[in-house]
Design a protein around this motif. Structure first.
Motif, short mmCIF file in Angstrom:
data_model
loop_
_atom_site.label_atom_id
_atom_site.label_comp_id
_atom_site.label_asym_id
_atom_site.label_seq_id
_atom_site.Cartn_x
_atom_site.Cartn_y
_atom_site.Cartn_z
N GLY A 60 51.46 29.26 65.43
CA GLY A 60 52.77 28.93 64.89
C GLY A 60 53.76 30.06 65.08
O GLY A 60 53.85 30.68 66.13
N ARG A 61 54.47 30.36 63.99
CA ARG A 61 55.52 31.37 64.04
C ARG A 61 54.99 32.76 63.71
O ARG A 61 54.01 32.91 62.99
N ASN A 62 55.66 33.76 64.27
CA ASN A 62 55.48 35.17 63.90
C ASN A 62 54.10 35.72 64.22
O ASN A 62 53.52 36.49 63.46
N PHE A 63 53.54 35.34 65.36
CA PHE A 63 52.23 35.84 65.77
C PHE A 63 52.33 37.34 66.08
O PHE A 63 53.25 37.78 66.75
N GLY A 64 51.38 38.11 65.58
CA GLY A 64 51.33 39.55 65.85
C GLY A 64 52.20 40.39 64.94
O GLY A 64 52.49 41.55 65.25
N CYS A 65 52.60 39.84 63.79
CA CYS A 65 53.40 40.61 62.85
C CYS A 65 52.54 41.70 62.21
O CYS A 65 51.33 41.77 62.43
N GLY A 66 53.16 42.55 61.45
CA GLY A 66 52.42 43.63 60.79
C GLY A 66 52.60 44.94 61.54
O GLY A 66 53.64 45.19 62.13
N SER A 67 51.57 45.75 61.53
CA SER A 67 51.68 47.07 62.17
C SER A 67 51.77 46.93 63.69
O SER A 67 51.40 45.91 64.25
N SER A 68 52.20 47.98 64.33
CA SER A 68 52.46 47.93 65.77
C SER A 68 51.26 48.36 66.61
O SER A 68 51.41 48.90 67.68
N ARG A 69 50.06 48.12 66.12
CA ARG A 69 48.87 48.59 66.84
C ARG A 69 48.72 47.93 68.20
O ARG A 69 48.65 46.72 68.32
N GLU A 70 48.64 48.78 69.21
CA GLU A 70 48.48 48.31 70.59
C GLU A 70 47.13 47.65 70.80
O GLU A 70 46.95 46.87 71.73
N GLN A 71 46.16 47.97 69.95
CA GLN A 71 44.81 47.42 70.11
C GLN A 71 44.77 45.91 69.93
O GLN A 71 43.83 45.27 70.41
N ALA A 72 45.74 45.33 69.23
CA ALA A 72 45.71 43.88 68.97
C ALA A 72 45.74 43.07 70.28
O ALA A 72 44.83 42.29 70.54
N PRO A 73 46.76 43.22 71.12
CA PRO A 73 46.73 42.46 72.37
C PRO A 73 45.62 42.93 73.32
O PRO A 73 45.05 42.11 74.05
N VAL A 74 45.29 44.21 73.29
CA VAL A 74 44.20 44.72 74.14
C VAL A 74 42.88 44.04 73.79
O VAL A 74 42.14 43.60 74.68
N ALA A 75 42.58 43.94 72.51
CA ALA A 75 41.33 43.31 72.07
C ALA A 75 41.28 41.84 72.47
O ALA A 75 40.24 41.34 72.92
N LEU A 76 42.39 41.13 72.32
CA LEU A 76 42.43 39.71 72.70
C LEU A 76 42.22 39.54 74.20
O LEU A 76 41.44 38.70 74.64
N LYS A 77 42.91 40.35 74.98
CA LYS A 77 42.77 40.26 76.44
C LYS A 77 41.34 40.60 76.87
O LYS A 77 40.75 39.89 77.68
N HIS A 78 40.78 41.66 76.30
CA HIS A 78 39.43 42.07 76.67
C HIS A 78 38.38 41.03 76.24
O HIS A 78 37.35 40.88 76.89
N ALA A 79 38.66 40.30 75.17
CA ALA A 79 37.75 39.25 74.71
C ALA A 79 37.76 38.04 75.64
O ALA A 79 36.90 37.17 75.52
N GLY A 80 38.73 37.98 76.55
CA GLY A 80 38.78 36.90 77.51
C GLY A 80 39.88 35.88 77.29
O GLY A 80 40.00 34.93 78.06
N VAL A 81 40.68 36.06 76.24
CA VAL A 81 41.78 35.13 76.00
C VAL A 81 42.75 35.21 77.18
O VAL A 81 43.14 36.31 77.59
N ALA A 82 43.10 34.07 77.75
CA ALA A 82 43.95 34.04 78.94
C ALA A 82 45.43 34.14 78.61
O ALA A 82 46.21 34.65 79.41
N ALA A 83 45.82 33.64 77.43
CA ALA A 83 47.23 33.63 77.05
C ALA A 83 47.34 33.25 75.58
O ALA A 83 46.41 32.70 75.00
N ILE A 84 48.51 33.54 75.03
CA ILE A 84 48.84 33.09 73.67
C ILE A 84 50.14 32.31 73.76
O ILE A 84 51.11 32.78 74.37
N ILE A 85 50.13 31.14 73.18
CA ILE A 85 51.34 30.32 73.07
C ILE A 85 51.65 30.25 71.58
O ILE A 85 50.81 29.83 70.79
#
Length: 166
Positions: A60-85
């Motif tokens: 939904g709305r506001n995905f990735g809010c909170g602290s600015s940790r770079e590890q969040a998208p890195v962890a998702l990408k490394h886990a194999g997630v192809a994209a976020i909509i």
């Protein structure tokens, strides 16, 4: 990275913050495998063990809010997630994702867990292959596509320097 991404949906709601994506207690490691093994633990504990390479998060709305940790998208990408909509992203999460070559797409899409969807990044549409519904999105311009195809901003910059066009 392909201009058309196709995968199985994992559905999430609004306000998925970076602590849900990768809880702070795991930020002491430099191991991408360790980070990926805990991804989305705060929102869906089973996610890390069940996600498959090529799966797509629809939120939904506001995905990735909170602290600015770079590890969040890195962890998702490394886990194999192809994209976020998602309908919207926190600005810093969006930028961090693009910087590492991870596609984040702003669009409202009706999809349930397990649906198959495809997103045409250049064509500007998303299709729920399960329901047959089609959704508009803002297409990625050639510059953004080249950053994604190069695997992120740093790789893109290095490539353009080597080619003499940067």
């Amino acid at each position: 990275m392909e201009e058309v991404i196709r995968g199985r949906v994992w559905r999430f709601g609004d306000n998925i913050d970076t602590d849900m994506i990768i809880p702070g207690r795991y930020l002491r490691t430099f191991s991408l495998d360790e980070l990926a093994s805990h991804v989305m633990e705060g929102a869906r504990p089973e996610f890390a063990s069940e996600v498959k390479r090529g799966d797509i998060i629809v939120a939904g709305r506001n995905f990735g809010c909170g602290s600015s940790r770079e590890q969040a998208p890195v962890a998702l990408k490394h886990a194999g997630v192809a994209a976020i909509i998602a309908e919207s992203f926190a600005r810093i999460f969006y930028r961090n994702a693009i910087n590492i070559g991870f596609p984040v797409i702003m669009a409202r899409v009706d999809a349930a867990d397990g649906d198959e969807i495809s997103a045409d990044l250049k064509g500007g549409f998303i299709e729920n292959l399960t329901s047959g519904k089609r959704y508009e999105m803002k297409p990625f311009n050639d510059y953004m596509l080249s950053i994604l195809q190069d695997g992120g901003l740093v790789n893109h910059y290095i490539r353009t320097l080597k080619e003499g066009s940067g």
